[in-house]
Design a protein around this motif. Sequence first.
Motif, PDB file in Angstrom:
ATOM      1  N   THR A 144       5.473  -5.837 -12.831  1.00  0.00           N
ATOM      2  CA  THR A 144       5.925  -4.445 -12.818  1.00  0.00           C
ATOM      3  C   THR A 144       6.188  -3.932 -11.399  1.00  0.00           C
ATOM      4  N   VAL A 145       5.474  -4.459 -10.413  1.00  0.00           N
ATOM      5  CA  VAL A 145       5.615  -3.978  -9.038  1.00  0.00           C
ATOM      6  C   VAL A 145       6.887  -4.499  -8.389  1.00  0.00           C
ATOM      7  N   LEU A 146       7.267  -5.752  -8.661  1.00  0.00           N
ATOM      8  CA  LEU A 146       8.407  -6.392  -8.003  1.00  0.00           C
ATOM      9  C   LEU A 146       9.653  -6.291  -8.879  1.00  0.00           C
ATOM     10  N   ASP A 147      10.638  -5.539  -8.409  1.00  0.00           N
ATOM     11  CA  ASP A 147      11.913  -5.385  -9.118  1.00  0.00           C
ATOM     12  C   ASP A 147      12.886  -6.441  -8.598  1.00  0.00           C
ATOM     13  N   GLN A 148      13.073  -7.523  -9.369  1.00  0.00           N
ATOM     14  CA  GLN A 148      13.842  -8.674  -8.910  1.00  0.00           C
ATOM     15  C   GLN A 148      15.324  -8.621  -9.277  1.00  0.00           C
ATOM     16  N   GLN A 149      15.785  -7.527  -9.843  1.00  0.00           N
ATOM     17  CA  GLN A 149      17.135  -7.503 -10.411  1.00  0.00           C
ATOM     18  C   GLN A 149      18.236  -7.720  -9.379  1.00  0.00           C
ATOM     19  N   LEU A 152       0.824  -1.208   0.000  1.00  0.00           N
ATOM     20  CA  LEU A 152       0.000   0.000   0.000  1.00  0.00           C
ATOM     21  C   LEU A 152       0.859   1.259   0.000  1.00  0.00           C
ATOM     22  N   ALA A 153       1.951   1.237   0.763  1.00  0.00           N
ATOM     23  CA  ALA A 153       2.834   2.403   0.811  1.00  0.00           C
ATOM     24  C   ALA A 153       3.549   2.618  -0.512  1.00  0.00           C
ATOM     25  N   ALA A 154       4.056   1.528  -1.106  1.00  0.00           N
ATOM     26  CA  ALA A 154       4.807   1.640  -2.358  1.00  0.00           C
ATOM     27  C   ALA A 154       3.941   2.130  -3.505  1.00  0.00           C
ATOM     28  N   GLN A 155       2.631   1.877  -3.442  1.00  0.00           N
ATOM     29  CA  GLN A 155       1.734   2.269  -4.530  1.00  0.00           C
ATOM     30  C   GLN A 155       1.262   3.713  -4.421  1.00  0.00           C
ATOM     31  N   GLN A 156       1.607   4.385  -3.328  1.00  0.00           N
ATOM     32  CA  GLN A 156       1.236   5.796  -3.196  1.00  0.00           C
ATOM     33  C   GLN A 156       2.129   6.657  -4.097  1.00  0.00           C
ATOM     34  N   PRO A 157       1.594   7.740  -4.673  1.00  0.00           N
ATOM     35  CA  PRO A 157       2.414   8.625  -5.510  1.00  0.00           C
ATOM     36  C   PRO A 157       3.603   9.182  -4.720  1.00  0.00           C
ATOM     37  N   ASN A 173       8.747   6.963  -3.055  1.00  0.00           N
ATOM     38  CA  ASN A 173      10.198   6.742  -2.993  1.00  0.00           C
ATOM     39  C   ASN A 173      10.536   5.340  -2.494  1.00  0.00           C
ATOM     40  N   LEU A 174       9.622   4.381  -2.680  1.00  0.00           N
ATOM     41  CA  LEU A 174       9.841   2.994  -2.293  1.00  0.00           C
ATOM     42  C   LEU A 174       9.775   2.091  -3.518  1.00  0.00           C
ATOM     43  N   THR A 175      10.692   1.139  -3.597  1.00  0.00           N
ATOM     44  CA  THR A 175      10.661   0.115  -4.631  1.00  0.00           C
ATOM     45  C   THR A 175      10.630  -1.244  -3.947  1.00  0.00           C
ATOM     46  N   VAL A 176       9.650  -2.071  -4.290  1.00  0.00           N
ATOM     47  CA  VAL A 176       9.548  -3.414  -3.720  1.00  0.00           C
ATOM     48  C   VAL A 176      10.507  -4.332  -4.480  1.00  0.00           C
ATOM     49  N   ILE A 177      11.398  -5.000  -3.730  1.00  0.00           N
ATOM     50  CA  ILE A 177      12.446  -5.777  -4.410  1.00  0.00           C
ATOM     51  C   ILE A 177      12.449  -7.266  -4.069  1.00  0.00           C
ATOM     52  N   ALA A 227     -10.239  -8.268   0.759  1.00  0.00           N
ATOM     53  CA  ALA A 227     -10.388  -7.453   1.971  1.00  0.00           C
ATOM     54  C   ALA A 227     -10.719  -6.004   1.654  1.00  0.00           C
ATOM     55  N   GLY A 228     -10.746  -5.655   0.359  1.00  0.00           N
ATOM     56  CA  GLY A 228     -11.043  -4.289  -0.039  1.00  0.00           C
ATOM     57  C   GLY A 228      -9.874  -3.338   0.133  1.00  0.00           C
ATOM     58  N   GLN A 229      -8.659  -3.868   0.325  1.00  0.00           N
ATOM     59  CA  GLN A 229      -7.482  -2.995   0.481  1.00  0.00           C
ATOM     60  C   GLN A 229      -7.008  -2.435  -0.854  1.00  0.00           C
ATOM     61  N   ILE A 230      -7.221  -3.181  -1.929  1.00  0.00           N
ATOM     62  CA  ILE A 230      -6.902  -2.715  -3.280  1.00  0.00           C
ATOM     63  C   ILE A 230      -8.072  -3.062  -4.185  1.00  0.00           C
ATOM     64  N   ASP A 231      -8.180  -2.358  -5.307  1.00  0.00           N
ATOM     65  CA  ASP A 231      -9.325  -2.535  -6.198  1.00  0.00           C
ATOM     66  C   ASP A 231      -9.102  -3.597  -7.266  1.00  0.00           C
ATOM     67  N   ALA A 232      -7.827  -3.843  -7.623  1.00  0.00           N
ATOM     68  CA  ALA A 232      -7.526  -4.767  -8.713  1.00  0.00           C
ATOM     69  C   ALA A 232      -6.298  -5.592  -8.345  1.00  0.00           C
ATOM     70  N   PRO A 233      -6.151  -6.780  -8.929  1.00  0.00           N
ATOM     71  CA  PRO A 233      -4.982  -7.613  -8.634  1.00  0.00           C
ATOM     72  C   PRO A 233      -3.673  -6.895  -8.939  1.00  0.00           C
ATOM     73  N   VAL A 234      -2.650  -7.231  -8.180  1.00  0.00           N
ATOM     74  CA  VAL A 234      -1.329  -6.623  -8.351  1.00  0.00           C
ATOM     75  C   VAL A 234      -0.656  -7.190  -9.590  1.00  0.00           C
ATOM     76  N   ASP A 235      -0.069  -6.316 -10.394  1.00  0.00           N
ATOM     77  CA  ASP A 235       0.746  -6.747 -11.533  1.00  0.00           C
ATOM     78  C   ASP A 235       2.178  -6.908 -11.023  1.00  0.00           C
ATOM     79  N   TRP A 236       2.488  -8.097 -10.537  1.00  0.00           N
ATOM     80  CA  TRP A 236       3.785  -8.316  -9.892  1.00  0.00           C
ATOM     81  C   TRP A 236       4.949  -8.171 -10.860  1.00  0.00           C
TER      82      TRP A 236
END
Length: 332
Positions: A317-322, A106-111, A114-118, A306-315
């Motif tokens: 693009t969201v998860l930077d595995q490099q 939820l925090a990383a998806q806010q405009p 400055n967070l990248t999920v890795i 749970a209503g925390q997000i409206d649509a499934p996560v596109d992992w």
Amino acid sequence: MSRFPKVLGALAAVSALLVGATACADESSAPGGENGSGTDTLSISATGVDSLPFMAILQAGIDKKWFEEEGLKVDLFSGGGGGNTLRVVTSGDADMAIAGNSSVLLAAQQPNSNLTVIAPWFQMNDFSWISPPGRAISGATLGFSSAGSSTELLVKGLERELGDGIKSQAVGQMGDNWTAAKANQITAGWAMQPFIADKQASENAQVLVNSREVLGDLPADLVAVNTEYAQANPENLTKFFKVADRLNAWVVENPDEAATTIAPLVKVSPEVMKAAFRSSPDLAKGYSLKVDADGLKNLSELMVGAGQIDAPVDWATVLDQQYLPEDARASF
């Protein structure tokens, strides 16, 4: 009853996390993060360093000087959970956060977060709800920690899957939940190992519901990094995961040795810590960097439910595995 007020509460907590970032230096003991290039320091804010073995392994790595062997100076402190863990990273006062799955996402998806999920962290569902002996799940009130937390996410999933008049109530941390359960304020409280093994041995606690059996696996936490730090110091993140991989292998291959080392870090006896490892249904899955795509999909579906997000996560693009070892990365 509509979930809308609870969703607003979770988002408000995340927004407060971001808005209040500039004040974080006064709220933690973290050393100042260094986001410029060339630093050999990685400052980590993590939830449960002094209570969860899959977090305490990082302190073990520091004590064993395994990070130093890779030329990396790691500063580790407990962020206290949720927003407190993440806030210092959004501001740059720490470089990395390892915190509750839904809170990080939820925090990383806010405009301008400055967070990248890795990476996901500890990808086995180790959450159970424990109670004094003799209680039943029918009509139970299950305690969770706070709005927007991993434990709320799971308890809402249990409500949907089990039905049977189950309700939930925000209580706080594991100790608070156990106290409330003993006082009959709730039927059962959330817990993880080694807290479960400790209370089973000392107070005859019972596992009322094992959420893994009902909801399946998902990562307990997600790893997020300050985006500027990641761009300036990618080699430090690669080194971090190299040592994390070594620590995971140590637990899986030498559980009794690891339990003896970790026990004082999480304030239990070596016997309790060994029992906790022995009771794990899949130690090798929990202590592994290998990205479990199904677990991440499950997390996304639970958050939608749970209503925390409206649509499934596109992992993809969201998860930077490099920064992960190549053999730990997943395809989405």
